[in-house]
Enzyme design. Structure first.
Site, short mmCIF file in Angstrom:
data_model
loop_
_atom_site.label_atom_id
_atom_site.label_comp_id
_atom_site.label_asym_id
_atom_site.label_seq_id
_atom_site.Cartn_x
_atom_site.Cartn_y
_atom_site.Cartn_z
N GLY A 129 76.37 -10.51 -84.60
CA GLY A 129 75.42 -10.77 -85.81
C GLY A 129 74.36 -11.97 -85.44
N ASP A 150 79.38 -10.32 -73.29
CA ASP A 150 80.38 -9.68 -74.56
C ASP A 150 81.25 -8.66 -73.98
OD1 ASP A 150 81.14 -8.65 -77.16
OD2 ASP A 150 79.35 -9.65 -78.02
N LYS A 173 77.86 -3.73 -76.58
CA LYS A 173 77.09 -4.38 -77.03
C LYS A 173 76.02 -4.87 -76.08
CE LYS A 173 79.44 -5.85 -81.43
NZ LYS A 173 79.78 -6.99 -82.22
N ASN A 196 85.15 -10.19 -70.90
CA ASN A 196 85.97 -11.18 -71.80
C ASN A 196 86.15 -12.31 -70.94
OD1 ASN A 196 87.78 -12.56 -73.60
ND2 ASN A 196 89.29 -11.14 -73.36
N ASN A 230 85.27 -16.64 -82.49
CA ASN A 230 86.84 -16.91 -82.14
C ASN A 230 87.11 -18.21 -81.54
OD1 ASN A 230 87.81 -16.36 -79.12
ND2 ASN A 230 86.32 -14.77 -79.96
N CYS A 272 82.35 -32.90 -77.87
CA CYS A 272 82.43 -31.69 -77.63
C CYS A 272 83.32 -30.78 -78.59
CB CYS A 272 82.98 -31.63 -76.00
SG CYS A 272 84.85 -31.69 -76.09
N CYS A 296 89.30 -8.88 -93.64
CA CYS A 296 87.84 -8.52 -93.29
C CYS A 296 86.93 -9.56 -93.55
CB CYS A 296 87.79 -7.18 -94.10
SG CYS A 296 85.92 -6.75 -93.38
N CYS A 349 89.48 -37.75 -76.24
CA CYS A 349 89.57 -36.15 -76.52
C CYS A 349 90.38 -35.72 -75.37
CB CYS A 349 87.98 -35.98 -75.84
SG CYS A 349 87.81 -34.23 -76.04
N CYS A 354 85.52 -33.73 -70.49
CA CYS A 354 84.62 -34.55 -71.48
C CYS A 354 84.62 -35.96 -71.44
CB CYS A 354 85.14 -33.94 -72.94
SG CYS A 354 84.47 -35.10 -74.40
#
Length: 429
Positions: A129, A150, A173, A196, A230, A272, A296, A349, A354
């Site tokens: 989106g 994607d 996509k 992925n 995610n 980060c 959902c 961290c 980092c």
């Protein structure tokens, strides 16, 4: 267009649309692969064998055949191409110049050298989106190269958002994006990977494309954009960019669809993603609780589009060096609130890379660490053309307005109004 979709099964009476390749030139939509059983009397498409009014070739045995299949094509259906490639951006104001309004940014003093946009490459992870809309915006702006990552497919459940179309259902996509983006701007180079990034093999591939994904396929990309939904994917991007010292922009939209944010990540300079993890993770909880199973999430094209606009705008400002790129910029739709603030890196961290980048940033020369702000030596003339002939005159040239006449005052010698009135009555008798 509605009539075409009603008639694509070959049974709509007296429309003459069966077996034809109808081309709606204003939008570039058409359908193909009808069985060609009717003769099309009174219709627009001829004999029903793919010899439509606009020269379609997708009847029986044609391309993308099959009963009622629907496809999008560029306006020039004969060649399958949109406009020709443009070698150099032009500021000439013409109806057929797709860059004239972008190049006007130079004339108005916003951007010093807009043509440099064609030298930059941007890698986007997550073409959903937010990511798909950012990709479209950057494509229309004439970015040099986009690398898309994607592994999801287009679903009808995505149609409440922007960019994707119903006939792309089932496509990956990245492939669906390529089909649209190439038609919008053929000047942009694309790489698309249906992968992925959280697997070991694909992580190495992501590292390689960040390091060598520029236009010359040798040097690093200029910016990485995270548009994922995610925790695992965000952590993967965070790890890769910290390891490579790569600047990236993170984005997100809340589960209730009424807030979003973007965040600038410069390794060593700003926090980060692991410096300030989500509350669930920071408190020792399970990261899977961040995205609840079976729930959902809500989704509004408005919030998605606003967040994508912020992200694309920050990308342009970062690459073309104009304006201020905020460390963190939020959006609260319910209160029309746009918070912005800085986030310093966490010295403790959990990411080794980092902490390493923080040490490198501290050891940089002071002038590199300090944020440079543009300073105007002399005030610039805002409207040098002055088409209205407005003249500002020195106030010293004006003649002061005359003072109003002074009123004559009568000395009553301390008498009150009542005493004066009584004296007037005695004079009248």
């Amino acid at each position: 267009l509605a009539q075409a979709f009603l008639s694509r099964d070959g049974r709509h009476p007296a429309r003459g649309l069966v077996g034809a390749a109808v081309m709606y030139n204003s939008y570039g939509y058409g359908y193909s692969g009808g069985k060609g059983k009717r003769d099309g009397k009174g219709g627009k498409t001829g004999d029903g064998k793919g010899k439509g009014k606009d020269g379609g070739k997708s009847g029986k045995g044609g391309k993308r055949g099959g009963k009622g299949s629907v496809e999008w094509r560029p306006k020039d259906s004969a060649t399958g191409q949109g406009r020709a490639k443009i070698t150099e951006m032009s500021a000439e104001v013409r109806d057929d110049n797709p860059y004239s309004r972008l190049m006007a940014l130079k004339r108005m003093g916003v951007v010093e050298d807009y043509e440099k946009i064609r030298t930059y490459s941007v890698l986007i992870v997550g073409i959903g989106g937010v990511g798909s809309v950012v990709a479209e915006m950057l494509t229309r702006c004439g970015i040099g190269k986009l690398l898309l990552f994607d592994y999801d497919k287009v679903e009808l459940a995505n149609m409440n958002r922007l960019f994707f179309r119903p006939e792309q259902q089932g496509m990956s996509k990245v492939d669906a994006s390529l089909a649209t983006l190439k038609g919008i701007n053929p000047d942009v180079e694309f790489e698309a990977y249906n992968r992925n990034i959280t697997t070991n093999e694909n992580y190495e591939h992501l590292l390689d494309r960040i390091k060598h994904g520029a236009l010359d396929n040798k040097t690093a990309v200029d910016l990485v954009l995270s548009c994922v939904d995610n925790y695992a994917a965000r952590m993967t991007i965070n790890q890769a960019c910290n390891e490579l010292g790569q600047t990236w922009l993170e984005s997100g939209v809340s589960e209730n669809a009424v807030s979003g944010h973007i965040q600038t990540m410069i390794p060593g300079r700003y926090a980060c993603f692991e410096c300030a993890p989500p509350a669930v993770v920071a408190s020792g909880g399970d990261e899977k609780e961040i995205k609840r199973e079976g729930v959902c999430a809500a989704s509004l094209p408005t919030t998605m589009g606003i967040t994508a606009g912020f992200l694309a705008q920050a990308t342009l400002k970062y690459l073309l060096k104009f304006g201020t790129v905020s460390n963190f910029l939020g959006y609260d739709a319910l209160g029309d609130f746009f918070p912005t603030y800085g986030m310093a890196p966490n010295p403790d961290c959990g990411s080794y890379w980092c902490r390493k980048r923080q040490e490198e940033w501290k050891n940089r020369p002071k002038e590199e660490r300090e944020e440079k702000k543009p300073v105007d030596d002399e005030p610039t003339e805002l409207h040098p053309d002055n088409e209205w002939g407005i003249v500002v005159e020195d106030s010293s040239d004006f003649t002061p307005a005359p003072e109003p006449p002074k009123e004559d005052k009568v000395d009553t010698k301390g008498a009150s109004v009542a005493d004066l009135m009584a004296s007037l009555k005695q004079l009248s008798t």
